[in-house]
Design an enzyme around this catalytic site. Structure first.
Site, short mmCIF file in Angstrom:
data_model
loop_
_atom_site.label_atom_id
_atom_site.label_comp_id
_atom_site.label_asym_id
_atom_site.label_seq_id
_atom_site.Cartn_x
_atom_site.Cartn_y
_atom_site.Cartn_z
N PRO A 10 5.00 -1.93 12.18
CG PRO A 10 6.99 -0.74 12.28
CD PRO A 10 6.26 -1.87 12.94
NE ARG A 18 5.96 -1.11 3.57
CZ ARG A 18 6.58 -1.74 4.55
NH1 ARG A 18 5.91 -2.61 5.29
NH2 ARG A 18 7.83 -1.51 4.81
CG ASN A 75 6.26 -9.09 9.13
OD1 ASN A 75 7.24 -8.39 9.43
ND2 ASN A 75 5.82 -9.21 7.88
C1 DQA Z 1 9.28 -6.98 6.38
C2 DQA Z 1 10.76 -6.70 6.09
C3 DQA Z 1 11.26 -5.49 6.87
O1 DQA Z 1 12.61 -5.23 6.58
C4 DQA Z 1 10.44 -4.26 6.50
O2 DQA Z 1 10.85 -3.16 7.28
C5 DQA Z 1 8.98 -4.48 6.61
C6 DQA Z 1 8.42 -5.74 6.13
C7 DQA Z 1 8.73 -8.11 5.51
O3 DQA Z 1 7.68 -8.63 5.84
O4 DQA Z 1 9.33 -8.45 4.48
O5 DQA Z 1 8.23 -3.61 7.04
O6 DQA Z 1 9.15 -7.36 7.74
#
Ligand code: DQA
Length: 147
Positions: A10, A18, A75
């Site tokens: 998400p 973002r 991820n």
């Molecule tokens: C993330 C780290 C997560 O905590 C966060 O909710 C994300 C991105 C990162 O790539 O650093 O959505 O996975």
């Protein structure tokens, strides 16, 4: 030649705009295109998918099994810290995966330090930005070649 899957969770469709100070300026499409090209240079096919919904991510992991995906780079965004169901999906299909985070989740809020995936992942890369995906791909290539 192996089939690989790059899977994003998400809010990662918003990469580029973002919180760029945390996640960088590259868009998801740019990251995917670069990694697809690198995978193909190494002789692999890279499928790319991003979903905002947990159930769709679970179904994508299930489908990876029937598609013969050999390795996943994942991820899962915030689901990393919450989703037992996604953890179970990885355990159910038994496809090895590398967990990647763009930001250093250990240098942020305490709730980001818990991952439901790290202990069942083949490896974990955090805090290196998009380079993390390229390093994951290099590790997968080496592992697949040694088998
Ligand atoms: C993330 C780290 C997560 O905590 C966060 O909710 C994300 C991105 C990162 O790539 O650093 O959505 O996975």
């Amino acid at each position: 030649m192996s089939r690989l899957l790059l899977l994003h969770g998400p809010n990662l469709n918003l990469l580029g705009s973002r919180e760029p100070e945390l996640y960088g300026a590259q868009t998801l499409a740019e990251i995917e295109n670069e990694l697809r090209a690198e995978a193909s240079r190494l002789g692999h096919e890279l499928l790319c998918e991003q979903k905002n919904q947990e159930g769709l991510l679970i179904e994508r992991i299930h489908r990876a099994k029937t598609e013969g995906v050999a390795y996943i780079i994942a991820n899962l965004g915030a689901f990393t810290h919450t989703s037992i169901a996604l953890r179970d999906a990885f355990l159910a299909v038994g496809i090895p995966f590398i967990e990647v985070h763009l930001s250093n989740v250990y240098a942020r809020e305490a709730f980001r330090r818990r991952s439901y995936f790290s202990d069942i992942a083949a490896g974990v890369i955090v805090g290196l930005g998009p380079l993390g995906y390229r390093l994951a791909l290099a590790a997968i290539h080496e592992r697949l070649h040694k088998n």
